[in-house]
Design a protein around this motif. Sequence first.
Motif, PDB file in Angstrom:
ATOM      1  N   PHE A 156      -6.677  66.678 -18.071  1.00 55.33           N
ATOM      2  CA  PHE A 156      -7.528  65.294 -18.089  1.00 55.33           C
ATOM      3  C   PHE A 156      -9.013  65.927 -17.571  1.00 55.33           C
ATOM      4  O   PHE A 156      -9.253  65.909 -16.394  1.00 55.33           O
ATOM      5  CB  PHE A 156      -7.027  64.716 -16.619  1.00 55.33           C
ATOM      6  N   GLY A 157      -9.753  65.874 -18.664  1.00 59.31           N
ATOM      7  CA  GLY A 157     -11.040  66.469 -18.570  1.00 59.31           C
ATOM      8  C   GLY A 157     -10.973  67.902 -17.768  1.00 59.31           C
ATOM      9  O   GLY A 157     -10.146  68.814 -18.339  1.00 59.31           O
ATOM     10  N   PRO A 158     -11.595  68.050 -16.609  1.00 57.99           N
ATOM     11  CA  PRO A 158     -11.843  69.480 -16.100  1.00 57.99           C
ATOM     12  C   PRO A 158     -10.289  69.687 -15.337  1.00 57.99           C
ATOM     13  O   PRO A 158     -10.184  70.945 -14.757  1.00 57.99           O
ATOM     14  CB  PRO A 158     -13.080  69.337 -15.262  1.00 57.99           C
ATOM     15  N   LEU A 159      -9.644  68.870 -15.110  1.00 56.43           N
ATOM     16  CA  LEU A 159      -8.390  68.945 -14.345  1.00 56.43           C
ATOM     17  C   LEU A 159      -7.005  69.400 -15.254  1.00 56.43           C
ATOM     18  O   LEU A 159      -6.791  69.170 -16.406  1.00 56.43           O
ATOM     19  CB  LEU A 159      -8.089  67.711 -13.740  1.00 56.43           C
ATOM     20  N   THR A 160      -6.466  70.497 -14.980  1.00 53.36           N
ATOM     21  CA  THR A 160      -5.390  71.028 -15.579  1.00 53.36           C
ATOM     22  C   THR A 160      -4.227  71.075 -14.542  1.00 53.36           C
ATOM     23  O   THR A 160      -4.039  71.513 -13.438  1.00 53.36           O
ATOM     24  CB  THR A 160      -5.586  72.319 -16.094  1.00 53.36           C
ATOM     25  N   ILE A 161      -3.090  70.539 -15.120  1.00 53.88           N
ATOM     26  CA  ILE A 161      -1.718  70.242 -14.203  1.00 53.88           C
ATOM     27  C   ILE A 161      -0.740  71.077 -14.782  1.00 53.88           C
ATOM     28  O   ILE A 161      -0.252  70.463 -16.024  1.00 53.88           O
ATOM     29  CB  ILE A 161      -1.370  68.739 -14.067  1.00 53.88           C
ATOM     30  N   ASP A 162      -0.174  72.225 -14.332  1.00 44.96           N
ATOM     31  CA  ASP A 162       0.823  72.953 -14.841  1.00 44.96           C
ATOM     32  C   ASP A 162       1.849  72.404 -13.983  1.00 44.96           C
ATOM     33  O   ASP A 162       2.508  73.127 -13.058  1.00 44.96           O
ATOM     34  CB  ASP A 162       0.361  74.305 -14.741  1.00 44.96           C
ATOM     35  N   ASP A 218      -0.765  55.593   0.312  1.00 41.51           N
ATOM     36  CA  ASP A 218      -2.387  55.460   0.209  1.00 41.51           C
ATOM     37  C   ASP A 218      -2.815  56.748   0.943  1.00 41.51           C
ATOM     38  O   ASP A 218      -4.105  57.254   0.636  1.00 41.51           O
ATOM     39  CB  ASP A 218      -2.862  54.231   0.845  1.00 41.51           C
ATOM     40  N   VAL A 219      -2.301  57.172   2.327  1.00 43.00           N
ATOM     41  CA  VAL A 219      -2.587  58.227   3.065  1.00 43.00           C
ATOM     42  C   VAL A 219      -2.572  59.574   2.243  1.00 43.00           C
ATOM     43  O   VAL A 219      -3.714  60.146   2.069  1.00 43.00           O
ATOM     44  CB  VAL A 219      -1.776  58.681   4.187  1.00 43.00           C
ATOM     45  N   HIS A 220      -1.555  59.760   1.535  1.00 42.34           N
ATOM     46  CA  HIS A 220      -1.292  60.953   0.677  1.00 42.34           C
ATOM     47  C   HIS A 220      -2.341  60.970  -0.433  1.00 42.34           C
ATOM     48  O   HIS A 220      -2.846  61.765  -0.914  1.00 42.34           O
ATOM     49  CB  HIS A 220      -0.168  61.223   0.091  1.00 42.34           C
ATOM     50  N   ILE A 221      -2.615  59.709  -1.189  1.00 48.26           N
ATOM     51  CA  ILE A 221      -3.402  59.526  -2.239  1.00 48.26           C
ATOM     52  C   ILE A 221      -4.846  59.894  -1.851  1.00 48.26           C
ATOM     53  O   ILE A 221      -5.499  60.819  -2.512  1.00 48.26           O
ATOM     54  CB  ILE A 221      -3.497  58.142  -2.925  1.00 48.26           C
ATOM     55  N   ARG A 226      -9.524  63.760  -2.063  1.00 51.27           N
ATOM     56  CA  ARG A 226     -10.483  64.705  -1.108  1.00 51.27           C
ATOM     57  C   ARG A 226     -10.446  66.044  -2.185  1.00 51.27           C
ATOM     58  O   ARG A 226     -11.200  66.758  -2.175  1.00 51.27           O
ATOM     59  CB  ARG A 226     -10.480  64.697   0.187  1.00 51.27           C
ATOM     60  N   LYS A 227      -9.289  66.520  -2.096  1.00 50.29           N
ATOM     61  CA  LYS A 227      -8.972  67.958  -2.717  1.00 50.29           C
ATOM     62  C   LYS A 227      -9.581  67.834  -4.130  1.00 50.29           C
ATOM     63  O   LYS A 227      -9.893  69.118  -4.597  1.00 50.29           O
ATOM     64  CB  LYS A 227      -7.587  68.572  -2.812  1.00 50.29           C
ATOM     65  N   LEU A 228      -9.431  67.070  -4.753  1.00 48.64           N
ATOM     66  CA  LEU A 228      -9.793  67.145  -6.090  1.00 48.64           C
ATOM     67  C   LEU A 228     -11.483  66.792  -6.418  1.00 48.64           C
ATOM     68  O   LEU A 228     -11.806  66.569  -7.623  1.00 48.64           O
ATOM     69  CB  LEU A 228      -8.900  66.021  -7.002  1.00 48.64           C
ATOM     70  N   GLY A 229     -12.028  66.518  -5.424  1.00 50.90           N
ATOM     71  CA  GLY A 229     -13.307  65.888  -5.353  1.00 50.90           C
ATOM     72  C   GLY A 229     -13.327  64.636  -6.089  1.00 50.90           C
ATOM     73  O   GLY A 229     -14.517  64.236  -6.610  1.00 50.90           O
ATOM     74  N   ASP A 230     -12.570  63.768  -6.049  1.00 49.49           N
ATOM     75  CA  ASP A 230     -12.493  62.499  -6.613  1.00 49.49           C
ATOM     76  C   ASP A 230     -13.087  61.616  -5.681  1.00 49.49           C
ATOM     77  O   ASP A 230     -12.655  61.069  -4.457  1.00 49.49           O
ATOM     78  CB  ASP A 230     -11.053  61.917  -6.934  1.00 49.49           C
ATOM     79  N   ASN A 231     -14.222  60.852  -5.943  1.00 48.07           N
ATOM     80  CA  ASN A 231     -14.860  59.757  -5.258  1.00 48.07           C
ATOM     81  C   ASN A 231     -13.987  58.534  -5.344  1.00 48.07           C
ATOM     82  O   ASN A 231     -13.869  57.966  -6.150  1.00 48.07           O
ATOM     83  CB  ASN A 231     -16.235  59.479  -5.965  1.00 48.07           C
ATOM     84  N   PRO A 232     -13.464  58.278  -4.141  1.00 47.76           N
ATOM     85  CA  PRO A 232     -12.807  56.859  -4.153  1.00 47.76           C
ATOM     86  C   PRO A 232     -13.379  55.921  -4.416  1.00 47.76           C
ATOM     87  O   PRO A 232     -12.516  54.875  -4.999  1.00 47.76           O
ATOM     88  CB  PRO A 232     -12.369  56.672  -2.633  1.00 47.76           C
ATOM     89  N   THR A 233     -14.606  55.614  -4.676  1.00 48.51           N
ATOM     90  CA  THR A 233     -15.519  54.127  -5.108  1.00 48.51           C
ATOM     91  C   THR A 233     -15.253  54.375  -6.714  1.00 48.51           C
ATOM     92  O   THR A 233     -15.640  53.515  -7.361  1.00 48.51           O
ATOM     93  CB  THR A 233     -16.642  54.109  -4.425  1.00 48.51           C
ATOM     94  N   GLU A 234     -15.632  55.515  -7.222  1.00 51.02           N
ATOM     95  CA  GLU A 234     -15.460  55.940  -8.753  1.00 51.02           C
ATOM     96  C   GLU A 234     -14.636  57.144  -8.961  1.00 51.02           C
ATOM     97  O   GLU A 234     -15.246  58.151  -9.463  1.00 51.02           O
ATOM     98  CB  GLU A 234     -17.002  56.043  -8.841  1.00 51.02           C
ATOM     99  N   PRO A 235     -13.459  56.972  -8.827  1.00 52.13           N
ATOM    100  CA  PRO A 235     -12.492  58.177  -9.235  1.00 52.13           C
ATOM    101  C   PRO A 235     -12.188  58.390 -10.626  1.00 52.13           C
ATOM    102  O   PRO A 235     -12.343  57.412 -11.556  1.00 52.13           O
ATOM    103  CB  PRO A 235     -11.176  57.683  -8.488  1.00 52.13           C
TER     104      PRO A 235
END
Length: 252
Positions: A156-162, A218-221, A226-235
Amino acid sequence: MDLKSQAAPRDADLGYRALVVDDEKPLAEVVASYLEREHFEVTVSHSGVDALAVARQVDPDVVVLDLGLPGIDGLEVCRQLRTFSDAYVVMLTARDTEVDTIVGLSVGADDYVTKPFSPRELVARIRAMLRRPRSVSAPVTPGGGTADAELPPRMFGPLTIDVPSRQVFLDAELIPLTRTEFDILAALSSRPGVVWSRRQLIDTVWGEPWVGNDHLVDVHIGHLRRKLGDNPTEPRFVLTVRGVGYRMGSGQ
């Protein structure tokens, strides 16, 4: 320290290892007895300092941890535990407030149970967590069935999930996730075009016996973003579908 079962080498014929931490000795013994009936190898501790030492010794699969411990409280125990263990953590709390829940989960707990509680329900929830994939299996999708453990990494773009190795990389850098965070991300990424409701994520990640507030998701999301550096307003990676749930983003 009350060692009800000394640490032993891992063996396929042995049950899961559980660490029960509560300064209320009668309650700790009751929880331990119910787990032992289910063939868990149980260790009981009554203080935070002792619990951390025991956890390093016995390497538990699950920790039942009281929030209100004297000295080092359950939050700090959980925070330190997460630096060396990926055991599932069920937090016990005498207060059923949103703040307690959020704070407990923010330090890495996977679930919480409010006192007084049914030991049978607690064991059922622990069993549900332990049925979750730990190494090569992918989570069940909302439509049923399990994903192929041999599938290539999901990009997913720069994100890799193995999924087989349970590793996540962002710009080629390994991102440390808890089991719960990884399982949520693995579920969302298994069907990126599908919106997952909170209930679907709970049934998939925590298991159908789980009962409680859907706010847990919601809490775990929030931690995951935060760990993925995902802005919650523009994830970019974990998108909110208002009034429905969450889906995977393209990462662009």
